[in-house]
Design a protein around this motif. Structure first.
Motif, PDB file in Angstrom:
ATOM      1  N   ILE A 205       0.834  -1.205   0.000  1.00  0.00           N
ATOM      2  CA  ILE A 205       0.000   0.000   0.000  1.00  0.00           C
ATOM      3  C   ILE A 205       0.866   1.251   0.000  1.00  0.00           C
ATOM      4  O   ILE A 205       0.591   2.219  -0.721  1.00  0.00           O
ATOM      5  N   GLN A 206       1.944   1.234   0.794  1.00  0.00           N
ATOM      6  CA  GLN A 206       2.849   2.386   0.805  1.00  0.00           C
ATOM      7  C   GLN A 206       3.496   2.585  -0.576  1.00  0.00           C
ATOM      8  O   GLN A 206       3.659   3.722  -1.026  1.00  0.00           O
ATOM      9  N   LEU A 207       3.840   1.487  -1.237  1.00  0.00           N
ATOM     10  CA  LEU A 207       4.400   1.560  -2.586  1.00  0.00           C
ATOM     11  C   LEU A 207       3.373   2.162  -3.546  1.00  0.00           C
ATOM     12  O   LEU A 207       3.693   3.049  -4.341  1.00  0.00           O
ATOM     13  N   PHE A 208       2.118   1.697  -3.469  1.00  0.00           N
ATOM     14  CA  PHE A 208       1.074   2.227  -4.345  1.00  0.00           C
ATOM     15  C   PHE A 208       0.782   3.700  -4.051  1.00  0.00           C
ATOM     16  O   PHE A 208       0.463   4.463  -4.963  1.00  0.00           O
ATOM     17  N   LYS A 209       0.904   4.113  -2.788  1.00  0.00           N
ATOM     18  CA  LYS A 209       0.765   5.540  -2.460  1.00  0.00           C
ATOM     19  C   LYS A 209       1.876   6.343  -3.110  1.00  0.00           C
ATOM     20  O   LYS A 209       1.647   7.419  -3.660  1.00  0.00           O
TER      21      LYS A 209
ATOM     22  N   GLN B 284      -4.343   6.969  -4.275  1.00  0.00           N
ATOM     23  CA  GLN B 284      -5.156   8.161  -4.355  1.00  0.00           C
ATOM     24  C   GLN B 284      -6.154   8.039  -5.511  1.00  0.00           C
ATOM     25  O   GLN B 284      -7.322   8.408  -5.380  1.00  0.00           O
ATOM     26  N   GLN B 285      -5.689   7.492  -6.613  1.00  0.00           N
ATOM     27  CA  GLN B 285      -6.538   7.303  -7.790  1.00  0.00           C
ATOM     28  C   GLN B 285      -7.611   6.258  -7.523  1.00  0.00           C
ATOM     29  O   GLN B 285      -8.785   6.471  -7.796  1.00  0.00           O
ATOM     30  N   TRP B 286      -7.224   5.100  -6.989  1.00  0.00           N
ATOM     31  CA  TRP B 286      -8.174   4.019  -6.727  1.00  0.00           C
ATOM     32  C   TRP B 286      -9.181   4.399  -5.643  1.00  0.00           C
ATOM     33  O   TRP B 286     -10.282   3.872  -5.608  1.00  0.00           O
ATOM     34  N   GLY B 287      -8.782   5.291  -4.735  1.00  0.00           N
ATOM     35  CA  GLY B 287      -9.645   5.678  -3.629  1.00  0.00           C
ATOM     36  C   GLY B 287     -10.709   6.707  -3.976  1.00  0.00           C
ATOM     37  O   GLY B 287     -11.614   6.954  -3.179  1.00  0.00           O
TER      38      GLY B 287
ATOM     39  N   ARG C 229       6.522 -13.141  -2.528  1.00  0.00           N
ATOM     40  CA  ARG C 229       6.140 -12.630  -3.842  1.00  0.00           C
ATOM     41  C   ARG C 229       4.622 -12.722  -3.970  1.00  0.00           C
ATOM     42  O   ARG C 229       3.973 -13.475  -3.236  1.00  0.00           O
ATOM     43  N   GLY C 230       4.095 -11.943  -4.875  1.00  0.00           N
ATOM     44  CA  GLY C 230       2.662 -12.001  -5.115  1.00  0.00           C
ATOM     45  C   GLY C 230       2.285 -11.304  -6.404  1.00  0.00           C
ATOM     46  O   GLY C 230       3.000 -10.419  -6.876  1.00  0.00           O
ATOM     47  N   ARG C 231       1.164 -11.726  -6.963  1.00  0.00           N
ATOM     48  CA  ARG C 231       0.647 -11.122  -8.197  1.00  0.00           C
ATOM     49  C   ARG C 231      -0.549 -10.256  -7.833  1.00  0.00           C
ATOM     50  O   ARG C 231      -1.459 -10.704  -7.136  1.00  0.00           O
ATOM     51  N   ILE C 232      -0.511  -9.020  -8.329  1.00  0.00           N
ATOM     52  CA  ILE C 232      -1.594  -8.062  -8.123  1.00  0.00           C
ATOM     53  C   ILE C 232      -2.238  -7.827  -9.481  1.00  0.00           C
ATOM     54  O   ILE C 232      -1.546  -7.515 -10.458  1.00  0.00           O
ATOM     55  N   VAL C 233      -3.567  -7.959  -9.536  1.00  0.00           N
ATOM     56  CA  VAL C 233      -4.296  -7.773 -10.791  1.00  0.00           C
ATOM     57  C   VAL C 233      -5.104  -6.484 -10.700  1.00  0.00           C
ATOM     58  O   VAL C 233      -5.772  -6.223  -9.698  1.00  0.00           O
ATOM     59  N   HIS C 234      -5.038  -5.696 -11.756  1.00  0.00           N
ATOM     60  CA  HIS C 234      -5.789  -4.445 -11.894  1.00  0.00           C
ATOM     61  C   HIS C 234      -7.159  -4.821 -12.476  1.00  0.00           C
ATOM     62  O   HIS C 234      -7.222  -5.340 -13.587  1.00  0.00           O
ATOM     63  N   ILE C 235      -8.240  -4.607 -11.697  1.00  0.00           N
ATOM     64  CA  ILE C 235      -9.554  -5.057 -12.181  1.00  0.00           C
ATOM     65  C   ILE C 235     -10.579  -3.922 -12.228  1.00  0.00           C
ATOM     66  O   ILE C 235     -10.458  -2.909 -11.537  1.00  0.00           O
TER      67      ILE C 235
ATOM     68  N   GLY D  34     -13.007   3.522 -11.374  1.00  0.00           N
ATOM     69  CA  GLY D  34     -13.643   2.288 -11.806  1.00  0.00           C
ATOM     70  C   GLY D  34     -12.778   1.059 -11.625  1.00  0.00           C
ATOM     71  O   GLY D  34     -13.208  -0.055 -11.935  1.00  0.00           O
ATOM     72  N   THR D  35     -11.534   1.244 -11.130  1.00  0.00           N
ATOM     73  CA  THR D  35     -10.626   0.110 -11.001  1.00  0.00           C
ATOM     74  C   THR D  35     -10.046   0.021  -9.601  1.00  0.00           C
ATOM     75  O   THR D  35      -9.991   1.012  -8.871  1.00  0.00           O
ATOM     76  N   ILE D  36      -9.612  -1.187  -9.250  1.00  0.00           N
ATOM     77  CA  ILE D  36      -8.959  -1.457  -7.968  1.00  0.00           C
ATOM     78  C   ILE D  36      -7.913  -2.561  -8.160  1.00  0.00           C
ATOM     79  O   ILE D  36      -7.977  -3.312  -9.127  1.00  0.00           O
ATOM     80  N   PRO D  37      -6.966  -2.670  -7.220  1.00  0.00           N
ATOM     81  CA  PRO D  37      -6.019  -3.788  -7.270  1.00  0.00           C
ATOM     82  C   PRO D  37      -6.554  -4.964  -6.451  1.00  0.00           C
ATOM     83  O   PRO D  37      -7.187  -4.768  -5.415  1.00  0.00           O
ATOM     84  N   VAL D  38      -6.310  -6.165  -6.927  1.00  0.00           N
ATOM     85  CA  VAL D  38      -6.716  -7.372  -6.208  1.00  0.00           C
ATOM     86  C   VAL D  38      -5.517  -8.319  -6.141  1.00  0.00           C
ATOM     87  O   VAL D  38      -4.814  -8.508  -7.140  1.00  0.00           O
ATOM     88  N   VAL D  39      -5.302  -8.895  -4.976  1.00  0.00           N
ATOM     89  CA  VAL D  39      -4.223  -9.873  -4.820  1.00  0.00           C
ATOM     90  C   VAL D  39      -4.691 -11.195  -5.416  1.00  0.00           C
ATOM     91  O   VAL D  39      -5.707 -11.755  -4.991  1.00  0.00           O
TER      92      VAL D  39
END
Length: 155
Positions: free
Chosen positions: A50-54, A60-63, A122-128, A68-73
């Motif tokens: 979350i700190q990286l995305f900030k 700020q954009q997703w919030g 590690r993890g994959r984050i999908v923009h949905i 219309g989009t959000i990140p999903v693990v």
């Protein structure tokens, strides 16, 4: 270092991190043996992510209400390397290991106060799309921001 499938060469992998934050292990995060509970690194991964995305401006954009989009693990894994105890300060690292069309792979590393790695992941984050739940392509601006951060290894 034990064999971890997503780490080919520990030294170069470790040098590629471009973002970090710190945390202190709270009493509520340890088990009766004073060890960090094995579920807590996933919370730490979330925090540094979350700190990286900030930092990228994405949160700020997703919030925004009109976003219309959000990140999903999509998946998340952790490899435990050393014991962690109550009140230890940890440095939590994150890096964008791969940028796909609709997803990214993030890698994580936590070090104790002596600079020793204690767990990695590690993890994959999908923009949905929020309404449809379907993957959405990253915008060119988002890709540019991620590439700039990836190329600015400055920890």
């Amino acid at each position: 270092m034990k064999n971890i499938e997503y780490i080919q060469d520990w030294t170069s992998w470790s040098k590629e991190f471009h973002f970090h934050t710190t945390t202190r292990v709270r009493f509520s995060e340890v088990d009766p043996f004073n060890h960090l509970n094995n579920t807590v690194p996933f919370i730490y991964f979330e925090d540094v992510r979350i700190q990286l995305f900030k930092e990228l401006g994405f949160m700020q954009q997703w919030g925004r209400p009109d976003s219309g989009t959000i990140p999903v693990v999509a998946d998340l894994q952790c490899n435990y390397l050393k014991q962690v105890f109550f009140d230890e300060e940890l440095k939590l690292f994150a890096k964008i290991a791969h940028i796909g069309t609709t997803s990214i792979d993030l890698h994580y590393k936590a070090e104790n106060e002596n600079g020793e790695p204690v767990f990695v992941g590690r993890g994959r984050i999908v923009h949905i799309d929020k309404a449809q739940g379907a993957p959405v392509k990253w915008t060119e601006e988002m890709i540019d921001q991620m590439e700039r951060l990836r190329n600015s290894v400055n920890i």
